[in-house]
Design an enzyme around this catalytic site. Structure first.
Site, mmCIF file in Angstrom:
data_model
loop_
_atom_site.group_PDB
_atom_site.id
_atom_site.type_symbol
_atom_site.label_atom_id
_atom_site.label_comp_id
_atom_site.label_asym_id
_atom_site.label_seq_id
_atom_site.Cartn_x
_atom_site.Cartn_y
_atom_site.Cartn_z
ATOM 1 N N HIS A 338 0.836 -1.204 0.000
ATOM 2 C CA HIS A 338 0.000 0.000 0.000
ATOM 3 C C HIS A 338 0.861 1.240 0.000
ATOM 4 O O HIS A 338 2.040 1.196 0.356
ATOM 5 C CB HIS A 338 -1.029 -0.028 1.131
ATOM 6 C CG HIS A 338 -0.530 0.302 2.512
ATOM 7 N ND1 HIS A 338 -0.525 1.585 3.009
ATOM 8 C CD2 HIS A 338 -0.066 -0.479 3.512
ATOM 9 C CE1 HIS A 338 -0.089 1.569 4.268
ATOM 10 N NE2 HIS A 338 0.212 0.330 4.588
ATOM 11 N N ASP A 348 5.929 2.776 7.432
ATOM 12 C CA ASP A 348 4.588 2.303 7.092
ATOM 13 C C ASP A 348 3.894 3.275 6.159
ATOM 14 O O ASP A 348 3.317 4.256 6.619
ATOM 15 C CB ASP A 348 3.795 2.125 8.390
ATOM 16 C CG ASP A 348 2.419 1.529 8.153
ATOM 17 O OD1 ASP A 348 2.094 1.185 7.009
ATOM 18 O OD2 ASP A 348 1.664 1.409 9.134
ATOM 19 N N GLU A 385 -5.178 1.638 2.457
ATOM 20 C CA GLU A 385 -5.052 0.457 3.322
ATOM 21 C C GLU A 385 -5.303 0.841 4.767
ATOM 22 O O GLU A 385 -5.895 0.085 5.541
ATOM 23 C CB GLU A 385 -3.638 -0.140 3.181
ATOM 24 C CG GLU A 385 -3.437 -1.468 3.917
ATOM 25 C CD GLU A 385 -2.917 -1.316 5.346
ATOM 26 O OE1 GLU A 385 -2.801 -2.335 6.032
ATOM 27 O OE2 GLU A 385 -2.641 -0.183 5.789
ATOM 28 N N GLU A 386 -4.855 2.052 5.144
ATOM 29 C CA GLU A 386 -4.964 2.468 6.546
ATOM 30 C C GLU A 386 -6.409 2.626 7.000
ATOM 31 O O GLU A 386 -6.690 2.695 8.186
ATOM 32 C CB GLU A 386 -4.171 3.762 6.785
ATOM 33 C CG GLU A 386 -2.669 3.636 6.523
ATOM 34 C CD GLU A 386 -1.946 2.711 7.512
ATOM 35 O OE1 GLU A 386 -2.610 2.055 8.330
ATOM 36 O OE2 GLU A 386 -0.706 2.646 7.436
ATOM 37 N N ASP A 414 4.263 -4.709 3.416
ATOM 38 C CA ASP A 414 3.669 -3.474 3.942
ATOM 39 C C ASP A 414 4.807 -2.642 4.521
ATOM 40 O O ASP A 414 5.477 -1.905 3.798
ATOM 41 C CB ASP A 414 2.600 -3.861 4.976
ATOM 42 C CG ASP A 414 1.789 -2.684 5.488
ATOM 43 O OD1 ASP A 414 2.332 -1.573 5.527
ATOM 44 O OD2 ASP A 414 0.623 -2.875 5.864
ATOM 45 N N HIS A 498 2.532 4.765 13.160
ATOM 46 C CA HIS A 498 1.368 5.656 12.948
ATOM 47 C C HIS A 498 1.482 7.012 13.638
ATOM 48 O O HIS A 498 0.479 7.672 13.883
ATOM 49 C CB HIS A 498 0.056 4.966 13.372
ATOM 50 C CG HIS A 498 -0.354 3.861 12.436
ATOM 51 N ND1 HIS A 498 -1.554 3.198 12.561
ATOM 52 C CD2 HIS A 498 0.257 3.304 11.372
ATOM 53 C CE1 HIS A 498 -1.663 2.274 11.609
ATOM 54 N NE2 HIS A 498 -0.562 2.322 10.871
#
Ligand SMILES: *[C@@H]1O[C@H](CO)[C@@H](O)[C@H](O)[C@H]1NC(C)=O
Ligand SMILES: *[C@@H]1O[C@H](CO)[C@@H](O)[C@H](O)[C@H]1NC(C)=O
Ligand SMILES: *[C@@H]1O[C@H](CO)[C@@H](O)[C@H](O)[C@H]1NC(C)=O
Ligand SMILES: *[C@@H]1O[C@H](CO)[C@@H](O)[C@H](O)[C@H]1NC(C)=O
Length: 692
Positions: A338, A348, A385-386, A414, A498
């Site tokens: 992603h 990420d 995707e998140e 990922d 994140h």
């Protein structure tokens, strides 16, 4: 993010270089003309695998990563459509065939949030809800996507990890309270919120207590149940397709009813250390990082928490590059990652995106050297995707039949690099290929050692995880479409997950200073795909699937009541193991045949189809109870992953005990055992490839 075509390796050649290159080309052209067979056997696949390995470049990957992480690139925003263009233009600059698919889906963004503490003496204090250095950038504030808006004034209670046993241990009613939960108990974010809701909380604040250094970070994430666009459950959300309305029950049941938001550990500590009333259970205290937290509440501290957000239709884009197969163009090997990120997203997911871009670069070198993959290779860059694997899920739903009959395997990356140590998950027929490939790739951290060797040494064995989790884009491929899949990464549980701190500098300082771990992931990912695309007989081994199923049966047998009969399951696994053995023998014979020609090609193809399609046997049209979208009965998300992390239907029937009589409970477990039995039988028939 730049939007110009960006080939980072290209510099303008001088006239002299151009002249020299021209002469060399003339000479090569002469030789090619007179000796048409001079180039290395153009179908010698191991030559191309070696060329792939020798074309690695850590500095190229690091420059891709730098470009990708220049701006935060959240799905549905302009900077993220800029990354889509960057990826697309990279593929185009390599002369690869490209296309994009767009979907109009429901995303969710924050508008406003505030939190203040109010004390008995009438004083109060406002708590800051932004990360240092993040204001002024185009970064979206920390929030939980799909949280409802709400404003609550209530007592705070600390409930540890928010598991059932934590609510029992806390010993006070949390009805009407705001619960504070720390991450790390193995529950997904949406389950944490769901359990708080069940226990009568009015809001949830979640923080990450796992690292001493990054206590200012807020861990963003979504809190929606299930995967894919909530307005198009089960079908691709393309232009002109049916969309449920926002107040449809199917849609509403996917969102929590109480507001939630992430806190930094720093803010959470301030709230927790002000709590009184009930003493903190001892076993919680020993694992909390902050000192001076002695009580769990409720109160006396009151919290005033407000979250305002909006759910909004947005356009998302998947970007593809396709390298057409020369002999079996209708068989596909898919590599996916992603592209959307909560913030800068260096780990990420941009480390994975950088790897994907580098694989494209290196495959194009192979193509220039005469490589013609036997099967078609598709590089996939997913969006959103998140927000619940939306980009990949919409695409899988839209392409379900073609995927089911023509996708050989899906290879997911990922967060390619989070730190040291190799990790991998797969459906078990791919285990032996993973072992073979990791022997061919150099360990990035110790000289003269393969990834395979250091991976084995670190874990006391080459531990391969399974893909029943719902935390990356392999989920729709395995759990909805039954495509054999792999997921690979370096390092785990990185502390800036994140948060605003997941930046290029963090990567270069902590996770991969020399970008050699990136090189290792890229090498493994690219080689896996080369083998799957080029081997005339697919490198699948179902004996390890049979072993895995036996292991699950034994674990289950230790947990179950003796009144339950596992006999049907045991027999079906024995049959599956026999079929796997027969196939293994047939494969050994087929591999001895060196000739090609229509007859033997058809034979190989028939065998490959059996190998490719057997996984589909584990799918069940009815899916898991209450989660019908999840069709795979061996790998999928159980309601309570602590009990069993395989056979999710059986696992759920074992935990769904409350409210039914013992007799009904046992009957339901037995029915789920029968369902898995039939799934294994279907896989056996597919593997044998003959009608009964
Ligand atoms: C293919 O290449 C490898 C080394 O790159 C070599 O060892 C092998 O003999 C070659 N095979 C054929 C059939 O040319
Ligand atoms: C915290 O994160 C840093 C890297 O950013 C790492 O070096 C350290 O080991 C981590 N600490 C713990 C306790 O995990
Ligand atoms: C709580 O915060 C909201 C939003 O900042 C504010 O409008 C409201 O007056 C506050 N309530 C109390 C009781 O402090
Ligand atoms: C690439 O690797 C070499 C050797 O480990 C190292 O010296 C160099 O700094 C690395 N380049 C980058 C950009 O990390």
């Amino acid at each position: 993010m730049t939007t110009k075509p960006n080939n980072l390796l290209t510099t303008k050649p001088s006239p002299l270089t151009t002249m020299v290159v021209f002469l060399i080309l003339c000479i090569l052209g002469f030789y090619a003309f007179h000796f048409p067979h001079t180039p290395p056997h153009s179908n010698n696949t191991s030559t191309f695998q070696n060329l792939f390995l020798s074309s690695s470049s850590n500095s190229t990957i690091s420059s891709y990563l730098r470009t990708l992480t220049m701006h935060p690139h959240l799905a549905g925003t302009k900077p993220n459509s800029d990354t889509a263009n960057f990826v697309l233009n990279h593929f185009i600059s390599l002369n690869l065939k490209t296309h994009t698919t767009s979907y109009n889906v429901l995303l969710s963004y924050p508008l406003h949030s505030s939190l203040s503490m109010h004390f008995n003496d009438g004083s109060s204090s406002n708590l800051g809800l932004t990360e240092p250095g993040s204001s002024g950038s185009d970064m979206v504030h920390a929030y939980h996507a799909y949280s409802p808006s709400g404003s609550v004034y209530a007592k705070a209670v600390f409930v540890n990890y928010g598991r059932d046993r934590d609510y029992r241990a806390v010993g006070v009613s949390i009805k009407g309270c705001i619960v504070i939960v720390r991450k790390g108990g193995g529950l997904g974010r949406n389950t944490v919120v769901e359990k708080a809701e069940e226990n009568g909380a009015v809001a949830v604040l979640v923080y990450n207590d796992e690292n001493d250094t990054w206590r200012n970070g807020f861990e963003r994430g979504h809190v929606m149940k299930g995967v894919g666009d909530p307005l198009s459950p089960g079908w691709g959300s393309v232009e002109g397709s049916e969309k449920l309305s926002l107040d449809d029950n199917e849609v509403l049941k996917r969102f929590p009813k109480i507001p939630s938001m992430p806190l930094s550990a720093h803010v959470a500590d301030a709230v927790l250390s002000s709590l009184g009333v009930t003493p903190l259970p001892l076993e919680w205290r020993t694992t909390l990082r902050a000192k001076g937290i002695n009580h769990v509440g409720p109160g006396p501290t009151m919290l005033n928490f407000t979250y305002l957000g909006e759910k909004k239709m947005a356009t998302i884009q998947n970007v593809f590059a396709v390298i057409k197969g020369s002999e079996e163009p209708d068989r596909h090997v898919l590599l996916g990652n992603h592209r959307d990120a909560w913030t800068y997203g260096a780990v990420d997911p941009s480390s994975g995106t950088a790897a994907l871009l580098d694989i494209a670069r290196r495959y194009s070198i192979l193509l220039h050297s005469g490589w013609k993959p036997r099967r078609t290779i598709v590089l996939c860059s997913w969006d959103a995707e998140e927000f619940g694997m939306i980009g990949s899920t919409e695409w899988v739903e839209q392409n379900l039949i073609n995927l089911g009959s023509k996708a050989v395997a899906y290879l997911n990356v990922d967060c390619a690099v989070q730190g040291p140590g190799f990790f991998v998950g797969s459906t078990p027929q791919l285990d032996s290929l993973i072992l073979e490939i990791t022997k061919k790739v150099k360990d990035p951290d110790s000289k003269g050692v393969s990834v395979y060797a250091s991976w084995a040494a670190a874990n006391g064995g080459n531990n391969i995880q399974r893909l029943g989790r719902v935390d990356s884009d392999f989920a729709p491929f395995v759990q909805h479409a039954g495509v054999p899949s792999i997921d690979i990464y370096y390092g785990k549980d990185f502390p800036v997950y994140h948060t605003a701190f997941d930046s290029y500098n963090w990567m270069a300082e902590y996770a991969d200073p020399f970008f050699q771990r990136h090189v290792a992931v890229t090498g493994i990912w690219g080689l896996l795909a080369l083998r799957l695309a080029d081997d005339s007989i697919l490198p699948f081994n179902y004996l390890s699937y049979a072993n895995e199923l036996r292991l699950y049966r034994d674990k289950l047998s230790n947990m179950l009541d003796h009144k339950m009969s596992l006999h049907p399951l045991t027999t079906s696994i024995q049959e599956f193991a026999c079929a796997a053995k027969e196939v293994d023998d047939e494969l050994k014979e087929l591999k001895l045949v060196e000739t090609s020609g229509q007859f033997v090609d058809m034979k190989r193809r028939a065998m490959n189809d059996r190998l490719m399609l057997a996984e589909k046997g584990f799918l069940d049209g009815d899916g898991l109870k209450g989660k019908q979208w999840f069709k795979h009965l061996v790998f999928g998300p159980p309601n309570d992953a602590e009990k069993l992390d395989f056979f999710p239907g059986i696992a759920d029937s074992m935990t769904r005990s409350t409210g039914t009589s013992e007799r009904e409970r046992l009957a339901e477990i037995q029915r789920e055992i029968w369902r898995v039995t039939r799934a294994i039988q279907r896989a056996t028939f597919a593997l044998r490839g003959e009608f009964t």
